[in-house]
Design a protein around this motif. Structure first.
Motif, mmCIF file in Angstrom:
data_model
loop_
_atom_site.group_PDB
_atom_site.id
_atom_site.type_symbol
_atom_site.label_atom_id
_atom_site.label_comp_id
_atom_site.label_asym_id
_atom_site.label_seq_id
_atom_site.Cartn_x
_atom_site.Cartn_y
_atom_site.Cartn_z
ATOM 1 N N SER A 125 0.847 -1.201 0.000
ATOM 2 C CA SER A 125 0.000 0.000 0.000
ATOM 3 C C SER A 125 0.881 1.249 0.000
ATOM 4 N N GLN A 129 1.553 -0.163 4.952
ATOM 5 C CA GLN A 129 0.967 -0.877 6.080
ATOM 6 C C GLN A 129 0.077 -2.051 5.686
ATOM 7 N N LYS A 130 -0.122 -2.237 4.384
ATOM 8 C CA LYS A 130 -0.960 -3.360 3.944
ATOM 9 C C LYS A 130 -0.338 -4.012 2.711
ATOM 10 N N ASN A 132 -1.376 -6.064 -0.502
ATOM 11 C CA ASN A 132 -2.493 -6.414 -1.371
ATOM 12 C C ASN A 132 -2.046 -7.511 -2.335
ATOM 13 N N ASP A 148 -8.179 -11.809 0.716
ATOM 14 C CA ASP A 148 -7.813 -10.414 0.944
ATOM 15 C C ASP A 148 -6.353 -10.323 1.348
ATOM 16 N N TRP A 150 -3.344 -8.385 3.789
ATOM 17 C CA TRP A 150 -3.259 -8.327 5.243
ATOM 18 C C TRP A 150 -2.325 -7.199 5.662
ATOM 19 N N SER A 151 -2.433 -6.848 6.926
ATOM 20 C CA SER A 151 -1.599 -5.783 7.487
ATOM 21 C C SER A 151 -0.157 -6.241 7.595
#
Length: 189
Positions: A125, A129-130, A132, A148, A150-151
């Protein structure tokens, strides 16, 4: 200590016997996982996508390595892609093994298939912090829809907002050319 390995493959490669060569080699040296009886797989397919995901997730449990057996169409198979992405989320060591160089039941070899890791990617991201997930479909990169992201933390600022194919991170071997029978145990370390 024996590694518990999940084998991801296109079922056609079992029919052609190529996947079986890898899955069944030296079975006393490592413990295999991810062996689906065809009837169990077919029953789960009849139920739902969720049933298939649960089946795959349960087979991945307690594994530390995912070996993707790469045949001609492996890269495009939805459930192989899910097994790869779920293994990534789980933190398994991932590796690919080309199996088309193994003679099939027709005693012939095939041209090596496309690397599935070239058709899946991670994207950091813009704030780092993420994580994808992306897949290459119909000529373009799109959000991966079966899982999905995740962090995450600790990502270099230079990687924020960038995407990378999984092939950047995971090795691919050829079972014949790289002498998988002799070297498989080294590959999964």
């Amino acid at each position: 200590m024996a590694k518990r390995v999940f084998f991801s493959f296109h079922y056609q490669d079992v029919i052609d016997f190529r996947a079986n060569v890898v899955r069944n080699h030296k079975t006393t040296k490592h413990e295999g996982a991810g062996y689906f009886d065809a009837s169990i797989w077919e029953d789960a397919k009849k139920e739902s996508d969720l049933a298939l995901k649960r089946l795959i997730n349960s087979e991945l449990k307690n594994t530390s390595v995912t070996a993707v057996l790469i045949g001609s169409e492996t890269y495009s198979r939805r459930w192989v892609r899910y097994e790869i992405m779920k293994s990534l989320e789980k933190g398994n060591l991932l590796l690919g093994i080309h199996i088309n160089s193994i003679a099939g039941k027709d005693k012939k070899t095939k041209k090596l298939g496309p690397n599935p890791f070239d058709y899946l990617a991670i994207e950091f991201s813009n704030d780092g912090q993420k994580l994808n997930l992306l897949e290459y479909k119909n000529g373009k990169w799109v959000k991966y829809s079966d899982l999905d992201g995740w962090s995450i933390s600790g990502i270099n600022r230079s990687d924020w907002g960038k995407a990378y194919k999984l092939s950047k991170y995971f090795k691919v071997y050829d079972w014949v050319a790289d002498d998988g029978y002799k070297n498989f145990d080294k590959w999964i370390e």
